[in-house]
Write an enzyme that holds these catalytic residues in place. Structure first.
Site, mmCIF file in Angstrom:
data_model
loop_
_atom_site.group_PDB
_atom_site.id
_atom_site.type_symbol
_atom_site.label_atom_id
_atom_site.label_comp_id
_atom_site.label_asym_id
_atom_site.label_seq_id
_atom_site.Cartn_x
_atom_site.Cartn_y
_atom_site.Cartn_z
ATOM 1 N N ASN A 277 51.122 -7.688 -36.122
ATOM 2 C CA ASN A 277 52.102 -6.933 -35.358
ATOM 3 C C ASN A 277 51.883 -6.492 -34.096
ATOM 4 O O ASN A 277 52.417 -6.357 -33.263
ATOM 5 C CB ASN A 277 52.462 -5.767 -36.421
ATOM 6 C CG ASN A 277 53.349 -4.606 -35.508
ATOM 7 O OD1 ASN A 277 54.661 -4.906 -35.218
ATOM 8 N ND2 ASN A 277 52.642 -3.542 -35.006
ATOM 9 N N TYR B 18 54.868 -12.215 -21.216
ATOM 10 C CA TYR B 18 55.254 -11.898 -22.409
ATOM 11 C C TYR B 18 56.149 -13.142 -23.173
ATOM 12 O O TYR B 18 55.941 -13.342 -24.426
ATOM 13 C CB TYR B 18 56.098 -10.531 -22.429
ATOM 14 C CG TYR B 18 56.737 -10.259 -23.642
ATOM 15 C CD1 TYR B 18 55.636 -9.670 -24.506
ATOM 16 C CD2 TYR B 18 58.189 -9.882 -24.033
ATOM 17 C CE1 TYR B 18 55.996 -9.124 -25.705
ATOM 18 C CE2 TYR B 18 58.256 -9.722 -25.351
ATOM 19 C CZ TYR B 18 57.410 -9.171 -26.309
ATOM 20 O OH TYR B 18 57.547 -8.770 -27.616
ATOM 21 N N LYS C 240 54.706 -14.964 -26.630
ATOM 22 C CA LYS C 240 55.820 -14.930 -27.967
ATOM 23 C C LYS C 240 55.964 -16.407 -28.098
ATOM 24 O O LYS C 240 56.485 -16.754 -29.423
ATOM 25 C CB LYS C 240 56.808 -13.827 -27.570
ATOM 26 C CG LYS C 240 56.388 -12.550 -27.713
ATOM 27 C CD LYS C 240 55.778 -12.164 -29.057
ATOM 28 C CE LYS C 240 55.370 -10.687 -29.204
ATOM 29 N NZ LYS C 240 54.618 -10.432 -30.338
HETATM 30 P P1 NAP Z 1 54.865 -0.166 -30.002
HETATM 31 O O1 NAP Z 1 55.590 0.883 -30.619
HETATM 32 O O2 NAP Z 1 54.186 -0.178 -28.610
HETATM 33 O O3 NAP Z 1 53.758 -0.815 -30.897
HETATM 34 C C1 NAP Z 1 52.684 -1.605 -30.476
HETATM 35 C C2 NAP Z 1 51.543 -1.295 -31.441
HETATM 36 O O4 NAP Z 1 50.360 -2.474 -31.143
HETATM 37 C C3 NAP Z 1 50.846 0.021 -31.463
HETATM 38 O O5 NAP Z 1 50.398 0.468 -32.846
HETATM 39 C C4 NAP Z 1 49.430 -0.256 -30.698
HETATM 40 O O6 NAP Z 1 48.531 0.668 -31.225
HETATM 41 C C5 NAP Z 1 49.216 -1.834 -31.170
HETATM 42 N N1 NAP Z 1 48.303 -2.352 -30.373
HETATM 43 C C6 NAP Z 1 48.482 -2.962 -29.044
HETATM 44 N N2 NAP Z 1 47.327 -3.257 -28.523
HETATM 45 C C7 NAP Z 1 46.614 -3.527 -29.280
HETATM 46 C C8 NAP Z 1 45.247 -3.883 -29.746
HETATM 47 N N3 NAP Z 1 44.510 -4.533 -28.638
HETATM 48 N N4 NAP Z 1 44.588 -3.875 -30.942
HETATM 49 C C9 NAP Z 1 45.275 -3.210 -31.853
HETATM 50 N N5 NAP Z 1 46.433 -2.851 -31.710
HETATM 51 C C10 NAP Z 1 46.922 -2.977 -30.560
HETATM 52 O O7 NAP Z 1 55.761 -1.469 -30.086
HETATM 53 P P2 NAP Z 1 56.777 -2.178 -31.161
HETATM 54 O O8 NAP Z 1 57.781 -2.220 -30.486
HETATM 55 O O9 NAP Z 1 56.646 -1.576 -32.482
HETATM 56 O O10 NAP Z 1 56.039 -3.841 -31.239
HETATM 57 C C11 NAP Z 1 55.419 -4.230 -32.120
HETATM 58 C C12 NAP Z 1 55.484 -5.662 -32.177
HETATM 59 O O11 NAP Z 1 56.958 -5.980 -32.147
HETATM 60 C C13 NAP Z 1 54.819 -6.208 -30.868
HETATM 61 O O12 NAP Z 1 54.196 -7.537 -31.110
HETATM 62 C C14 NAP Z 1 56.091 -6.473 -29.993
HETATM 63 O O13 NAP Z 1 55.860 -7.797 -29.264
HETATM 64 C C15 NAP Z 1 57.156 -6.814 -31.048
HETATM 65 N N6 NAP Z 1 58.360 -6.799 -30.673
HETATM 66 C C16 NAP Z 1 59.146 -5.645 -29.956
HETATM 67 C C17 NAP Z 1 60.396 -5.712 -29.472
HETATM 68 C C18 NAP Z 1 60.911 -4.370 -29.083
HETATM 69 O O14 NAP Z 1 62.167 -4.655 -28.447
HETATM 70 N N7 NAP Z 1 60.379 -3.384 -29.282
HETATM 71 C C19 NAP Z 1 61.076 -6.946 -29.740
HETATM 72 C C20 NAP Z 1 60.536 -8.080 -30.526
HETATM 73 C C21 NAP Z 1 59.185 -7.919 -30.614
HETATM 74 P P3 NAP Z 1 47.425 1.092 -30.328
HETATM 75 O O15 NAP Z 1 47.791 1.365 -28.833
HETATM 76 O O16 NAP Z 1 47.007 2.517 -31.094
HETATM 77 O O17 NAP Z 1 46.103 0.206 -30.428
#
Ligand code: NAP
Length: 254
Positions: A88, A153, A157
């Site tokens: 994730n 991005y 993806k």
């Molecule tokens: P979020 O709240 O910013 O969560 C992202 C998570 O990734 C955080 O726990 C962060 O933790 C972790 N992370 C970032 N860089 C990292 C690293 N180098 N090593 C380990 N952990 C890392 O965002 P989210 O929306 O839940 O996103 C989660 C996933 O869903 C992502 O892959 C994103 O691309 C995908 N997604 C999101 C959306 C959207 O609209 N929000 C849509 C489609 C897909 P730390 O900063 O504590 O490391």
């Protein structure tokens, strides 16, 4: 009996948003969890509220080989094997045209979203059992539709989707591989990070849209991992009713 009783799951990026809520959902179904992220204090807080017992947390930076190796070793030391891997951890940086982007931002997105996912997968795979192991990758609608301003991005993806397909062919008959590709998800830190704290830009994304919540996405992940072992949910694409694509969004008028 809870559906994931006796199962173990490793979730990357479990300190906020989709990862955190997915962790709660998996734990509520009886799985024992290994939760990793860079902000360990967030994980400590999350751990206190998780249902069930036997969970573990650890510092994890998926862009760092040593950090990834020691986190997976810690999890395997605790659980012996990993049944479910939720890849994730991910992020977007910026929303400008490629011409205005930076090498630094591109590199962080590629290192995290693509190489980090591969690195963790490679480390975990030897500890998954055939007919039991399941890899869930967090893709995105951005991996299915290029949009102006999507830059690396979109590139990262799209790569996640391609690599999911490669893995599925390599692991056929052994390990299930699923990609969950959401459209707009709110109530996470995704846009705070993408827009570097610019509240106005963030508000512009979600304005007038009843966006998906992290719970909606966790629900999809939970459904995929609780199917019978002979059944693979290859892909789940999920979007808000008000979003058909990146440029077909119907917003409520105030
Ligand atoms: P979020 O709240 O910013 O969560 C992202 C998570 O990734 C955080 O726990 C962060 O933790 C972790 N992370 C970032 N860089 C990292 C690293 N180098 N090593 C380990 N952990 C890392 O965002 P989210 O929306 O839940 O996103 C989660 C996933 O869903 C992502 O892959 C994103 O691309 C995908 N997604 C999101 C959306 C959207 O609209 N929000 C849509 C489609 C897909 P730390 O900063 O504590 O490391």
């Amino acid at each position: 009996m809870p559906a994931l009783d006796g199962r173990t799951a490793l979730v990357t990026g479990a300190s906020s948003g989709i990862g955190l809520v997915t962790a709660r959902a998996l734990a509520a179904e009886g799985a024992r969890l290994a939760l990793g992220a860079r902000r360990v204090e967030r994980l400590e807080a999350a751990l206190k509220e998780l249902p069930g017992e036997g969970h573990m947390i650890g510092a994890l930076d998926v862009t760092d080989t040593e950090s990834s190796r020691s986190f997976v070793e810690l999890a395997v030391g605790e659980f012996q094997k990993i049944d479910i891997l939720v890849n994730n951890a991910g992020l977007a940086l910026g929303r400008g045209a490629i011409a205005e982007g930076s090498d630094e931002d591109d590199l962080i997105m590629w290192e995290t979203n693509v190489l980090g996912l591969l690195r963790i997968t490679r480390l975990v795979l030897p500890h998954m059992e055939d007919w039991r192991g399941h890899i869930v990758n967090l893709g995105s609608w951005a991996g299915r539709e290029a949009y102006a301003g999507g830059g690396m991005y979109v590139g990262s993806k799209t790569a996640v989707r391609a690599l999911t397909y490669v893995l599925r062919k390599e692991l056929v008959g052994r390990i299930r591989v699923t990609t969950v590709d959401p459209g707009m998800v709110g109530d996470t830190e995704f846009s705070d990070i993408r827009f570097r704290g610019d509240e106005e830009k963030k508000a512009g994304v979600y304005r007038g849209v009843r966006y998906l919540t992290p719970e909606d996405v966790a629900d999809c992940i939970l459904w995929a991992v609780t199917r019978p072992p002979h059944m693979v949910v290859d892909e789940i694409v999920v979007k808000p009713l008000q979003q058909a694509s990146q440029d077909a969004i119907v917003r409520d008028t105030p």
